[in-house]
Write an enzyme that holds these catalytic residues in place. Structure first.
Site, mmCIF file in Angstrom:
data_model
loop_
_atom_site.group_PDB
_atom_site.id
_atom_site.type_symbol
_atom_site.label_atom_id
_atom_site.label_comp_id
_atom_site.label_asym_id
_atom_site.label_seq_id
_atom_site.Cartn_x
_atom_site.Cartn_y
_atom_site.Cartn_z
ATOM 1 N N ASP A 91 0.809 -1.223 0.000
ATOM 2 C CA ASP A 91 0.000 0.000 0.000
ATOM 3 C C ASP A 91 0.836 1.264 0.000
ATOM 4 O O ASP A 91 0.449 2.268 -0.578
ATOM 5 C CB ASP A 91 -0.944 0.016 1.211
ATOM 6 C CG ASP A 91 -0.202 0.237 2.518
ATOM 7 O OD1 ASP A 91 0.680 -0.577 2.835
ATOM 8 O OD2 ASP A 91 -0.482 1.243 3.200
ATOM 9 N N ASP A 94 5.932 0.339 3.115
ATOM 10 C CA ASP A 94 6.324 -0.883 3.807
ATOM 11 C C ASP A 94 5.975 -2.096 2.953
ATOM 12 O O ASP A 94 5.652 -1.967 1.772
ATOM 13 C CB ASP A 94 5.678 -0.944 5.206
ATOM 14 C CG ASP A 94 4.159 -0.851 5.137
ATOM 15 O OD1 ASP A 94 3.578 -1.172 4.079
ATOM 16 O OD2 ASP A 94 3.539 -0.463 6.144
ATOM 17 N N TYR A 242 -5.073 0.651 9.377
ATOM 18 C CA TYR A 242 -6.259 0.864 8.536
ATOM 19 C C TYR A 242 -7.524 0.452 9.271
ATOM 20 O O TYR A 242 -8.366 -0.251 8.760
ATOM 21 C CB TYR A 242 -6.107 0.140 7.191
ATOM 22 C CG TYR A 242 -5.014 0.759 6.354
ATOM 23 C CD1 TYR A 242 -5.210 2.002 5.753
ATOM 24 C CD2 TYR A 242 -3.775 0.146 6.213
ATOM 25 C CE1 TYR A 242 -4.193 2.608 5.014
ATOM 26 C CE2 TYR A 242 -2.758 0.744 5.475
ATOM 27 C CZ TYR A 242 -2.982 1.969 4.880
ATOM 28 O OH TYR A 242 -1.974 2.571 4.158
ATOM 29 N N GLU A 482 5.777 9.803 3.015
ATOM 30 C CA GLU A 482 5.456 8.456 2.533
ATOM 31 C C GLU A 482 4.447 8.516 1.390
ATOM 32 O O GLU A 482 3.455 9.241 1.470
ATOM 33 C CB GLU A 482 4.875 7.601 3.673
ATOM 34 C CG GLU A 482 4.708 6.137 3.281
ATOM 35 C CD GLU A 482 4.384 5.237 4.476
ATOM 36 O OE1 GLU A 482 4.536 4.012 4.342
ATOM 37 O OE2 GLU A 482 3.994 5.765 5.544
#
Length: 505
Positions: A91, A94, A242, A482
């Site tokens: 996603d 990572d 999430y 990120e």
């Protein structure tokens, strides 16, 4: 805070308002668009925004892989549960595969192609491949009835290492939802993704399209029949990464809206009419992203009223208008905050996702309003489709470099862009350069280094500047540095529209 327009850009908006923003995807306006007005190469940005997804791929990479510093990874994913879960996307920066944001990414990429794919020319095939990389995985994850595999990898253990996906040796634990541990938000979002993608492939691959819609129907039934939040049953695994903070009602409405669009089955229209209010159709939550889908559902359902004349969905035009009015600087119901440089600012963590998603909704709603020859009324202030397009364009232009720092927040686009993004594969030497394994903890020396990332994750949109337009460009700063798939996904359609508007496509 009102959006400040410089005198030159204000003149530009005036000059362009009569011709530029009329396009709406119809080629007969083509001759009006003078490309010299474009401050950005939207076509280049479009190409790069799609290319980014190749850098996020998990699984066995195809021979035509263009970001060649990436290699195969996660080839045994799912084996812990004796199921094939190879593929899909990481996603963000990572090496975990989170099903909830991956499904939303797929829905938004698909929506972009549905609305603006006809303008994408050579990039349409690349966009479809980006979608298919996700749907192939989602089909695997939903292969067993009343079960969805929603995550591969354990985030806390993954985050304890800084290693390339090609090297990862952290546990590839598999997590699922089922009748006993439901997850209506992730199930309904997965149904939305499969339904939206079925429309993308309807003409080019009808067999695949039918497979997607059949699966979407089954998955939505599961989401609705076994109601519950996956954040409850899998709290330790999915939170705080999430967690669904908005509940699952928004996904049920959103999923039903996509199934209605994809199937034209009156069952879904009836479901929306009966359940719409209890699922929060009229709530004043004006944030659209991987967690909360209410606004997207309102815009999508307003099309059925505006364009297809489904009278029973009349209220969704009003709900959509409320969202639009919340964004208009100076309008009576405006509640949106903007930075001094003019960027929509929702929150400090990955704010750019709201910029890209909101810009897409503005351009899409402008298209629907134009088709219906109507406008938005904000407490007596008339807001035209052109106004929506100019606001969206200003947001995209800020992202691409029209901001106080003159910084493009798309990696690899423009003369100045983030050099130290929070992304393992980008920040560590590639397999081609450094074939030996880089161990879990030894990777942190690269993470804390001030050196630019050795591998350019072309097209990645990062979290973006803070509320005062500042951006430190520091790798440990995941809130601002990120990238994530759901930041890029809504931008693809917007860039296609803008590139077409300026005769760049």
């Amino acid at each position: 805070m009102a959006m400040a327009l410089s005198s030159s850009s204000f003149t530009l908006v005036i000059l362009l308002s009569t011709s530029l923003f009329l396009c709406n995807g119809f080629p007969f306006h083509h001759q009006h668009h003078n490309p010299r007005f474009a401050s950005h190469n939207y076509r280049e940005a479009l190409t790069k925004s799609i290319l980014f997804f190749e850098g996020q791929r998990s699984g066995k990479l195809p021979p035509n892989q263009r970001l060649t510093w990436r290699r195969d990874s996660g080839l045994s994913d799912g084996s812990a549960m004796r199921v094939d879960l190879v593929g899909g996307y990481y996603d963000a920066g990572d090496n975990v595969k989170f099903g909830f944001p991956m499904a939303f990414t797929t829905t938004m990429l698909s929506w972009g192609v549905i609305e603006f794919g006809g303008l994408m020319k050579d990039e349409l095939q690349n966009a479809k491949e980006a979608i298919r990389w996700a749907t192939d995985y989602l089909l695997k994850a939903t292969a067993h009835p009343d079960t969805i595999y929603v995550q591969v990898g354990e985030a806390n253990q993954d985050h304890a290492c800084w290693e390339r996906p090609e090297d990862m040796d952290t546990p590839r634990s598999v997590f699922k939802i089922d009748k006993n541990n439901p997850g209506s938000e992730v199930a309904a979002e997965t149904a939305a993704a499969l339904a939206a993608a079925s429309l993308v492939f309807r003409r080019s691959d009808p067999t695949y399209s039918k497979l997607l819609i059949r699966r979407a129907i089954r998955v939505f039934q599961f989401a609705d029949k076994y109601r519950g939040a996956y954040s409850n049953g899998l709290r330790k695994i999915v939170c705080p990464f999430y967690c669904s903070y908005s509940g699952y009602e928004d996904e049920l409405l959103w999923g039903a809206a996509w199934l209605h669009k994809a199937t034209k089955n009156p069952t879904y229209l009836n479901y929306i009419q009966v359940n719409g209010q209890t699922l929060g159709a009229a709530e004043f939550d004006n944030t659209f992203g991987w967690d909360n889908k209410h606004v997207g559902a309102r815009i999508l359902l307003s099309k059925a009223f505006l364009v297809q004349k489904v009278q029973s969905l009349h209220d969704y035009k009003g709900h959509a208008d409320n969202f639009i009015c919340s964004l208009i600087p100076g309008a009576p119901f405006s509640s949106a905050r903007y930075t001094p440089g003019g960027l929509l600012f929702k929150m400090s963590d990955s704010n750019m996702q709201y910029v890209t998603s909101t810009s897409f909704l503005l351009l899409t709603y402008a298209k629907y309003l134009t088709s219906a020859h109507t406008i938005v009324n904000c407490g007596g202030t008339a807001v035209t489709p052109n106004r929506l397009r100019s606001i969206a364009k200003k947001q995209v232009d800020y992202l691409l470099g029209d901001n106080p720092l003159k910084m493009s927040y798309m990696v690899g686009y423009g003369p100045r862009y983030p050099q130290r993004i929070h992304h393992r594969g980008s920040s560590l030497p590639s397999i081609g350069v450094h074939p030996a394994k880089i161990q879990c903890s030894s990777g942190f020396s690269f993470m804390h280094s001030q050196s630019p990332n050795p591998n350019i994750l072309v097209g990645a949109i990062v979290g973006g500047p803070d509320q005062n337009d500042r951006f430190p460009d520091q790798r440990p700063d995941y809130e601002q540095s990120e990238p994530a798939t759901y930041m890029n996904a809504p931008l693809v359609g917007s860039l296609a529209y803008l590139a077409h508007s300026f005769s760049q496509l």
